[in-house]
Motif scaffolding. Structure first.
Motif, PDB file in Angstrom:
ATOM      1  N   TYR A  83      -2.922  -0.655  32.962  1.00  0.00           N
ATOM      2  CA  TYR A  83      -3.692  -1.426  31.980  1.00  0.00           C
ATOM      3  C   TYR A  83      -2.957  -2.742  31.770  1.00  0.00           C
ATOM      4  CZ  TYR A  83      -6.041   3.011  31.095  1.00  0.00           C
ATOM      5  OH  TYR A  83      -6.753   4.187  31.240  1.00  0.00           O
ATOM      6  N   ASN A  84      -3.536  -3.835  32.252  1.00  0.00           N
ATOM      7  CA  ASN A  84      -2.863  -5.135  32.152  1.00  0.00           C
ATOM      8  C   ASN A  84      -3.298  -5.857  30.882  1.00  0.00           C
ATOM      9  OD1 ASN A  84      -1.296  -7.360  32.790  1.00  0.00           O
ATOM     10  ND2 ASN A  84      -2.993  -8.353  33.876  1.00  0.00           N
ATOM     11  N   VAL A 124      -4.344   3.641  42.976  1.00  0.00           N
ATOM     12  CA  VAL A 124      -4.181   3.199  41.591  1.00  0.00           C
ATOM     13  C   VAL A 124      -5.450   2.530  41.062  1.00  0.00           C
ATOM     14  CG1 VAL A 124      -3.262   0.865  41.996  1.00  0.00           C
ATOM     15  CG2 VAL A 124      -2.464   2.184  40.031  1.00  0.00           C
ATOM     16  N   LYS A 125      -5.705   2.725  39.757  1.00  0.00           N
ATOM     17  CA  LYS A 125      -6.829   2.056  39.100  1.00  0.00           C
ATOM     18  C   LYS A 125      -6.261   0.990  38.158  1.00  0.00           C
ATOM     19  CE  LYS A 125     -10.024   5.931  39.172  1.00  0.00           C
ATOM     20  NZ  LYS A 125     -10.878   6.772  38.318  1.00  0.00           N
ATOM     21  N   PHE A 126      -6.863  -0.180  38.167  1.00  0.00           N
ATOM     22  CA  PHE A 126      -6.307  -1.324  37.432  1.00  0.00           C
ATOM     23  C   PHE A 126      -7.324  -1.852  36.423  1.00  0.00           C
ATOM     24  CE2 PHE A 126      -5.053  -5.722  36.764  1.00  0.00           C
ATOM     25  CZ  PHE A 126      -3.673  -5.713  36.847  1.00  0.00           C
ATOM     26  N   TYR A 173      -9.805  -6.104  49.261  1.00  0.00           N
ATOM     27  CA  TYR A 173      -8.817  -5.074  49.626  1.00  0.00           C
ATOM     28  C   TYR A 173      -9.187  -3.687  49.113  1.00  0.00           C
ATOM     29  CZ  TYR A 173      -6.250  -9.393  50.361  1.00  0.00           C
ATOM     30  OH  TYR A 173      -5.880 -10.647  50.753  1.00  0.00           O
ATOM     31  N   ASN A 174     -10.405  -3.592  48.533  1.00  0.00           N
ATOM     32  CA  ASN A 174     -10.870  -2.288  48.077  1.00  0.00           C
ATOM     33  C   ASN A 174      -9.970  -1.675  46.998  1.00  0.00           C
ATOM     34  OD1 ASN A 174     -12.880  -0.467  48.183  1.00  0.00           O
ATOM     35  ND2 ASN A 174     -11.950   0.792  49.790  1.00  0.00           N
ATOM     36  N   ILE A 175      -9.353  -2.538  46.189  1.00  0.00           N
ATOM     37  CA  ILE A 175      -8.537  -2.028  45.072  1.00  0.00           C
ATOM     38  C   ILE A 175      -9.477  -1.659  43.933  1.00  0.00           C
ATOM     39  CG2 ILE A 175      -6.844  -2.709  43.299  1.00  0.00           C
ATOM     40  CD1 ILE A 175      -5.457  -4.412  45.354  1.00  0.00           C
ATOM     41  N   PHE A 176      -9.217  -0.528  43.276  1.00  0.00           N
ATOM     42  CA  PHE A 176     -10.027  -0.131  42.116  1.00  0.00           C
ATOM     43  C   PHE A 176      -9.565  -0.998  40.940  1.00  0.00           C
ATOM     44  CE2 PHE A 176     -12.691   3.325  40.233  1.00  0.00           C
ATOM     45  CZ  PHE A 176     -12.644   2.880  38.920  1.00  0.00           C
ATOM     46  N   ALA A 177     -10.244  -2.119  40.736  1.00  0.00           N
ATOM     47  CA  ALA A 177      -9.851  -3.056  39.676  1.00  0.00           C
ATOM     48  C   ALA A 177     -11.089  -3.435  38.866  1.00  0.00           C
ATOM     49  CB  ALA A 177      -9.220  -4.301  40.292  1.00  0.00           C
ATOM     50  N   MET A 235     -11.503   0.966  27.079  1.00  0.00           N
ATOM     51  CA  MET A 235     -10.703   0.586  28.272  1.00  0.00           C
ATOM     52  C   MET A 235     -10.485   1.813  29.155  1.00  0.00           C
ATOM     53  SD  MET A 235      -7.635  -1.541  26.475  1.00  0.00           S
ATOM     54  CE  MET A 235      -7.963  -2.933  25.403  1.00  0.00           C
ATOM     55  N   TRP A 236     -10.119   2.921  28.492  1.00  0.00           N
ATOM     56  CA  TRP A 236      -9.869   4.160  29.242  1.00  0.00           C
ATOM     57  C   TRP A 236     -11.144   4.610  29.954  1.00  0.00           C
ATOM     58  CZ3 TRP A 236     -11.887   9.189  28.400  1.00  0.00           C
ATOM     59  CH2 TRP A 236     -11.309  10.181  29.204  1.00  0.00           C
ATOM     60  N   ARG A 237     -12.267   4.533  29.238  1.00  0.00           N
ATOM     61  CA  ARG A 237     -13.541   4.957  29.860  1.00  0.00           C
ATOM     62  C   ARG A 237     -13.880   4.095  31.068  1.00  0.00           C
ATOM     63  NH1 ARG A 237     -17.911   7.337  25.569  1.00  0.00           N
ATOM     64  NH2 ARG A 237     -16.382   8.325  24.221  1.00  0.00           N
ATOM     65  N   ILE A 238     -13.566   2.815  30.997  1.00  0.00           N
ATOM     66  CA  ILE A 238     -13.863   1.915  32.122  1.00  0.00           C
ATOM     67  C   ILE A 238     -13.131   2.404  33.382  1.00  0.00           C
ATOM     68  CG2 ILE A 238     -13.419  -0.439  33.012  1.00  0.00           C
ATOM     69  CD1 ILE A 238     -14.160  -1.465  30.167  1.00  0.00           C
ATOM     70  N   LEU A 239     -11.893   2.878  33.214  1.00  0.00           N
ATOM     71  CA  LEU A 239     -11.143   3.355  34.392  1.00  0.00           C
ATOM     72  C   LEU A 239     -11.535   4.770  34.816  1.00  0.00           C
ATOM     73  CD1 LEU A 239      -7.491   2.007  34.377  1.00  0.00           C
ATOM     74  CD2 LEU A 239      -9.599   0.973  35.215  1.00  0.00           C
ATOM     75  N   GLN A 240     -12.258   5.512  33.955  1.00  0.00           N
ATOM     76  CA  GLN A 240     -12.681   6.862  34.361  1.00  0.00           C
ATOM     77  C   GLN A 240     -14.002   6.822  35.129  1.00  0.00           C
ATOM     78  OE1 GLN A 240     -10.059   8.785  33.818  1.00  0.00           O
ATOM     79  NE2 GLN A 240      -9.421   6.926  32.706  1.00  0.00           N
TER      80      GLN A 240
END
Ligand code: NAP
Ligand code: F7E
Length: 375
Positions: A83-84, A124-126, A173-177, A235-240
């Motif tokens: 979480y940035n 990793v999820k960002f 780059y297919n990063i989960f961001a 924020m947490w839900r966004i990454l789930q």
């Protein structure tokens, strides 16, 4: 047990997010800055808990302008979620330190994404703390994920870079961001120089006789103000969510700084009367209604204190709010109101705390603080 890494853990949002993630059973690592004075006040209650410290909660020195350290931390921690939240987050200050603001808020995000690539953290999820300040001079009312951006400050412009570099690294780059485009969210932990907290803190100090006047800038700016802990849950839900995406979080209501001020003073029984124009405008005590004030009760350890006991020392006709152009911004964001329908539909997220309840809980917390310090 999932592992999260939070930048900006000592800030308003970082502290609430840490509580939420610990409750969900996460191991939480946080990056803190070296400071000449204590800067962990918002997380001391967690940090000082021996069941958490170095068992579930870990703190590391670091800075978003220091790449080598970021790489080392990522290698060591191997987080599942990042979480940035770290940023130079004050819009007015960003006009005074635009270069530093860009270094942290824009390039800091890039440095982190690049460190993820270099370390090779594929799963990793960002989460990126994006902002309604991207909308600036608004092109549409209300604002949603499709509204074009028009930032109005070095802060907004730096965060716009952060937003797009997230989208670019996701696609390239297919990063989960994911970007959370969050509208203003406040709480008793809000920094004292943001307008909401400045108002509730000053009102409690004026009531207690510690301060004569509250000095503000633009009273007519409109903001969509929500309650911070609910946004951190968002924020947490966004990454789930199963795929990386961008979401607006907002209440869908907008109010002026003037309304925030009026409502705050109403909570302690004071009705304001505005007289004068622009920088000569002042807010006077029109009436004091002790019956309204006594609705709220503050507790210190052993005693109950009625708010009317504070307010009764003030006098009708006194000027307690003034305008100082030093608080004006070279370019202002006049109106923000968000449409969080996408987050409601996809994430099941909705802001619950209404404007009046937010103001009430903030003034109550500040009065309690004033009391605890024995005036
Ligand atoms: P905040 O209270 O100002 O906290 C900012 C955090 O970032 C603090 O922990 C601060 O550390 C840290 N930080 C600053 N510069 C840093 C650097 N160079 N390296 C590492 N850490 C650094 O902000 P907030 O209200 O919690 O907001 C969290 C994030 O959401 C920010 O990115 C903000 O821009 C964004 N945002 C906030 C809102 C809102 O209404 N609150 C709305 C939209 C987006 P110190 O404690 O040492 O200063
Ligand atoms: O100002 C006006 C000011 O500084 C709100 C950050 O978290 O939310 C925040 O940015 C409004 C502005 O927040 C004073 O001109 C009047 O119109 O509380 P603020 P902000 O600029 O909206 C966004 C979403 C973020 O992303 C940011 O990180 O209030 N205003 N008088 C004043 N503002 C301040 N600070 N102080 C005054 O005396």
């Amino acid at each position: 047990m999932k592992t999260a890494l939070i930048t900006g853990i000592t800030g308003q949002d970082g502290s609430y997010l840490t509580e939420i993630l610990l409750k969900k059973g996460y191991r939480v690592h946080g990056i803190i800055r070296r400071s000449s004075s204590f800067n962990t006040g918002r997380i001391d209650h967690l940090y000082e808990n021996p069941d958490l410290l170095n068992k579930k909660l870990f703190l590391h020195y670091g800075d978003l302008v220091d790449t080598s350290n970021l790489n080392r931390l990522l290698e060591k921690i191997e987080p599942d979620e990042i979480y940035n939240l770290a940023a130079q987050s004050h819009v007015k200050v960003s006009f005074q330190i635009p270069d530093y603001t860009a270094q942290v808020d824009a390039l800091g995000t890039l440095r982190f994404l690049d460190a993820i690539r270099e370390v090779g953290l594929k799963q990793v999820k960002f989460y990126q703390a994006s902002t309604s300040e991207l909308y600036g001079k608004v092109q549409e009312v209300p604002q949603n994920e499709k509204t074009p951006f028009y930032p109005r400050s070095p802060y907004g412009v730096a965060k716009l870079y952060g937003y797009w570099i997230i989208v670019n690294y996701r696609e390239a780059y297919n990063i989960f961001a994911s970007n959370g485009i969050l509208f203003n969210h406040e709480s008793p932990r809000r920094g004292e120089t943001f307008v909401s907290r400045k108002i509730t803190r000053a009102a409690s100090r004026i009531a207690a006789g510690l301060q004569k006047e509250l000095t503000l800038g633009n009273l007519n700016a409109k903001r969509d103000w929500g309650y911070a802990p609910e946004y951190c849950e968002g924020m947490w839900r966004i990454l789930q969510h199963k795929k990386a995406d961008d979401f607006v979080l907002a209440t869908g209501e907008t109010h002026t700084v003037r309304e925030f001020t009026e409502l705050t003073f109403q909570q302690i029984g004071i009705e304001l009367l505005w007289k004068g124009k622009a920088e000569n405008e002042k807010g006077y005590i029109k009436s004091i209604d002790l019956d309204k004030a006594k609705k709220l009760i503050s507790y210190s350890k052993n005693k109950k204190v009625y708010i009317r006991d504070f307010t009764s020392r003030l006098k009708k006709g006194e000027a307690i709010v003034a305008v100082d152009p030093n608080y004006y911004r070279p370019t202002e964001v006049d109106l923000l109101i968000g449409d969080a329908e996408k987050a409601r539909k996809i994430l099941g997220w909705k802001a619950k705390t209404r404007f009046e309840d937010l103001v009430t809980l903030m003034i109550k917390a500040d009065l309690e603080k004033v009391l605890k310090r024995g005036f």
